[in-house]
Design an enzyme around this catalytic site. Structure first.
Site, PDB file in Angstrom:
ATOM      1  N   CYS A 214      94.249 -61.364 -68.457  1.00  0.00           N
ATOM      2  CA  CYS A 214      93.036 -62.022 -67.972  1.00  0.00           C
ATOM      3  C   CYS A 214      93.280 -62.967 -66.804  1.00  0.00           C
ATOM      4  O   CYS A 214      92.327 -63.406 -66.163  1.00  0.00           O
ATOM      5  CB  CYS A 214      92.375 -62.788 -69.119  1.00  0.00           C
ATOM      6  SG  CYS A 214      91.875 -61.739 -70.506  1.00  0.00           S
ATOM      7  N   HIS A 293     104.781 -68.624 -65.767  1.00  0.00           N
ATOM      8  CA  HIS A 293     105.094 -67.435 -66.565  1.00  0.00           C
ATOM      9  C   HIS A 293     106.050 -67.816 -67.696  1.00  0.00           C
ATOM     10  O   HIS A 293     107.137 -68.333 -67.451  1.00  0.00           O
ATOM     11  CB  HIS A 293     105.742 -66.371 -65.674  1.00  0.00           C
ATOM     12  CG  HIS A 293     105.586 -64.976 -66.188  1.00  0.00           C
ATOM     13  ND1 HIS A 293     105.895 -64.612 -67.485  1.00  0.00           N
ATOM     14  CD2 HIS A 293     105.139 -63.847 -65.579  1.00  0.00           C
ATOM     15  CE1 HIS A 293     105.650 -63.328 -67.646  1.00  0.00           C
ATOM     16  NE2 HIS A 293     105.184 -62.837 -66.509  1.00  0.00           N
ATOM     17  N   HIS A 377      84.736 -79.956 -60.606  1.00  0.00           N
ATOM     18  CA  HIS A 377      84.268 -78.836 -61.430  1.00  0.00           C
ATOM     19  C   HIS A 377      85.459 -78.079 -62.029  1.00  0.00           C
ATOM     20  O   HIS A 377      86.505 -77.942 -61.389  1.00  0.00           O
ATOM     21  CB  HIS A 377      83.415 -77.875 -60.601  1.00  0.00           C
ATOM     22  CG  HIS A 377      82.296 -78.538 -59.870  1.00  0.00           C
ATOM     23  ND1 HIS A 377      81.161 -79.013 -60.504  1.00  0.00           N
ATOM     24  CD2 HIS A 377      82.140 -78.831 -58.547  1.00  0.00           C
ATOM     25  CE1 HIS A 377      80.350 -79.554 -59.608  1.00  0.00           C
ATOM     26  NE2 HIS A 377      80.918 -79.460 -58.418  1.00  0.00           N
ATOM     27  N   HIS A 381      88.903 -70.167 -68.131  1.00  0.00           N
ATOM     28  CA  HIS A 381      88.726 -68.772 -68.560  1.00  0.00           C
ATOM     29  C   HIS A 381      87.992 -68.694 -69.894  1.00  0.00           C
ATOM     30  O   HIS A 381      88.410 -69.287 -70.896  1.00  0.00           O
ATOM     31  CB  HIS A 381      90.091 -68.093 -68.678  1.00  0.00           C
ATOM     32  CG  HIS A 381      90.054 -66.779 -69.372  1.00  0.00           C
ATOM     33  ND1 HIS A 381      89.211 -65.760 -68.982  1.00  0.00           N
ATOM     34  CD2 HIS A 381      90.741 -66.304 -70.438  1.00  0.00           C
ATOM     35  CE1 HIS A 381      89.389 -64.721 -69.790  1.00  0.00           C
ATOM     36  NE2 HIS A 381      90.313 -65.029 -70.672  1.00  0.00           N
ATOM     37  N   HIS A 410      78.766 -67.275 -73.623  1.00  0.00           N
ATOM     38  CA  HIS A 410      77.549 -66.979 -74.377  1.00  0.00           C
ATOM     39  C   HIS A 410      76.757 -65.836 -73.738  1.00  0.00           C
ATOM     40  O   HIS A 410      76.304 -64.917 -74.429  1.00  0.00           O
ATOM     41  CB  HIS A 410      76.686 -68.235 -74.451  1.00  0.00           C
ATOM     42  CG  HIS A 410      75.404 -68.052 -75.222  1.00  0.00           C
ATOM     43  ND1 HIS A 410      74.225 -67.634 -74.632  1.00  0.00           N
ATOM     44  CD2 HIS A 410      75.121 -68.230 -76.543  1.00  0.00           C
ATOM     45  CE1 HIS A 410      73.281 -67.562 -75.550  1.00  0.00           C
ATOM     46  NE2 HIS A 410      73.793 -67.913 -76.714  1.00  0.00           N
ATOM     47  N   ASN A 414      83.620 -62.368 -72.943  1.00  0.00           N
ATOM     48  CA  ASN A 414      84.900 -62.449 -72.237  1.00  0.00           C
ATOM     49  C   ASN A 414      85.009 -61.249 -71.311  1.00  0.00           C
ATOM     50  O   ASN A 414      85.305 -60.141 -71.746  1.00  0.00           O
ATOM     51  CB  ASN A 414      86.054 -62.477 -73.245  1.00  0.00           C
ATOM     52  CG  ASN A 414      87.417 -62.553 -72.581  1.00  0.00           C
ATOM     53  OD1 ASN A 414      87.526 -62.499 -71.360  1.00  0.00           O
ATOM     54  ND2 ASN A 414      88.457 -62.677 -73.388  1.00  0.00           N
TER      55      ASN A 414
END
Length: 487
Positions: A214, A293, A377, A381, A410, A414
């Site tokens: 993702c 990573h 802001h 994810h 919502h 995802n």
């Protein structure tokens, strides 16, 4: 409490403006001294230096050389001209009742797995309007190669068409193409599919990233940034998506059923540029990209793992240690990005606390930097309610700071690597993005990776935005999301 807050604000003001406090008296002193000397005094000092023409020319030459080297070595600015998010049609909508009915029919021999999915869905934070591709609506699902390609063409081409329409860019103007999709990697690649559809130039630099989870969207942004440094006067097109059709798990292993409940269809197309003429029309300027990573650790490497279950059915196994590993990856990431974005006051407080814990008392509570001092802001994810809760707690964010993430989860679910762009679109649709604002995008991915990017807004974003995925529903948001939705 109020007194402590006032002291902290005073401390921040003094430290963050320390250079001004030093320069102002120096400037005043210099002005007074120049006024005292007068013109004749200044000329007398200049004459006393006894510089000849060779020395003056040498000094000017050195200054010019240094300035030239500085400007030539300075990284090219990378601008986000605009972006577009795919909005699924209502025919793909999957309300809770439909999802659970299909689960009962598909898993009719395993009621415990059905109950488990229902409990996950009740606490997921998803709404009734999330969408799945047509092949998943069949009973049983029909995840064919043709259906997967059909989904890819639908979400990618729709996003690209919308982006080209709003930016006026033509296919032949694109110099760099990067497509990221973690789990669907056909031959020819998705990037080749785009080249074929839009008849892109034969010398286009195209890349197809797969298996990177993702957070691959920000990896694509980082790759595009590096390529734009090497190729002046260029446009880079980044497409982030996840194709759901071939990856719907039809088994009964609980850890592998979780993605079925959370992942939904979506995509985003982003146009980047290093052209100076785009600096005015571009929405954002890329400030920083930081990648972390944790793949060297075995637990981190396997916490999001594609595998077969005992019945030979392939799915994604989400480890119970996922949130702990995500927390550790986040700590590493913010340790790197903190010095790049935090004001001096926050860095000093962190340093003082760190030294105090090592020298004076190890039991001192570690100081968590206030990133709200650095960015206005946050786009976290939308991987699930637990992910958003954990980051809100770790970064000490308010409900408004994570509102875009919760509402995206919502409304759209995802959507993997593209979720960050739906969140940014939410902030814009609410009219909150002003010129000079900074936005921090944070994403997690298999491997395990935590990647983040900081953007600076070039111009105030005016509403309404014509092709926003939130256009027809932004007035309804934010909505209250209960802890448990009883099904």
């Amino acid at each position: 409490m109020a007194s402590s807050s006032s002291v902290k604000r005073l401390f921040q003001f003094i430290v963050n403006n320390i250079i001004s406090f030093i320069l102002i008296p120096i400037t005043v002193f210099a002005a007074v001294e120049i006024n005292r000397l007068g013109v004749d005094g200044i000329i007398a000092i200049w004459n006393s230096v006894n510089l000849n023409s060779v020395q003056i020319l040498t000094t000017v030459f050195i200054v010019v050389i240094i300035a030239t080297v500085y400007f030539m070595s300075k990284p090219r600015s990378v601008y986000l001209v605009d972006y577009s998010c795919y909005k699924p049609p209502v025919t793909c909508r999957v309300p809770f009742s439909t999802f659970m009915e299909h689960s009962r029919l598909i898993l009719k021999d395993n009621p415990k797995s059905v109950d488990f999915q229902m409990r996950i869905l009740e606490r997921s934070g998803l709404g009734e309007e999330t969408c799945l591709p047509p092949a998943i609506h069949y009973i049983p699902p029909m995840p064919t190669m043709e259906a997967a390609r059909g989904e890819a063409e639908e979400v990618i081409f729709s996003s690209m068409d919308a982006l080209m329409k709003k930016t006026g860019i033509r296919p032949k103007d694109i110099d760099i193409l990067i497509v990221n999709c973690s789990l669907f990697s056909p031959t020819p690649s998705l990037s080749a599919m785009v080249v074929n559809k839009y008849k892109l130039r034969s010398n286009i630099r195209s890349f197809n990233l797969s298996g990177m989870g993702c957070s691959a969207g920000l990896i694509s942004i980082d790759l595009a940034r590096d390529l734009l440094q090497a190729h002046p006067n260029s446009y880079a097109l980044v497409i982030s998506t996840e194709i759901i059709t071939p990856n719907y798990y039809k088994g009964s292993e609980r850890a592998m059923l979780l993605p079925n409940c959370l992942f939904r269809m979506g995509a985003a197309a982003i146009l980047l540029s290093n052209k100076r003429q785009d600096s005015r029309r571009a929405k954002y300027k890329l400030v920083h990209v930081v990648r972390t990573h944790k793949g060297a650790d075995d637990k981190a490497y396997k916490c999001v793992y594609e595998q077969e279950d005992p019945q030979g059915k392939v799915g994604i196994n989400l480890s119970k240690d996922l949130m702990i590993i995500a927390g550790e990856a986040l700590k590493s990431n913010i340790t790197t990005i903190g010095p790049l974005v935090l004001p001096a006051s926050e860095q000093l407080l962190f340093l003082i606390t760190l030294i105090g814990r090592r020298i004076i008392n190890p039991k001192w509570k570690p100081y968590i930097p206030d990133f709200k001092q650095a960015v206005e802001h946050f786009c976290i994810h939308a991987g699930g309610r637990a992910v958003i809760d954990e980051l809100q707690k770790s970064l000490q964010l308010s409900a408004e700071h994570v509102e875009a993430s919760r509402m995206t989860l919502h409304r759209f679910g995802n959507t993997s690597s593209s979720s960050l762009w739906y969140e940014l679109a939410y902030i814009e649709a609410k009219g909150r993005m002003k010129r000079g604002n900074r936005v921090w995008q944070i994403a997690f991915g298999s491997g395990f990776k935590c990647n983040s990017a900081v953007w600076k807004c070039n111009r105030t974003i005016k509403t309404p935005i014509e092709d926003s995925p939130w256009k027809d529903c932004i007035e309804r948001y934010p909505v209250f999301i209960p802890e448990v939705v009883k099904l």
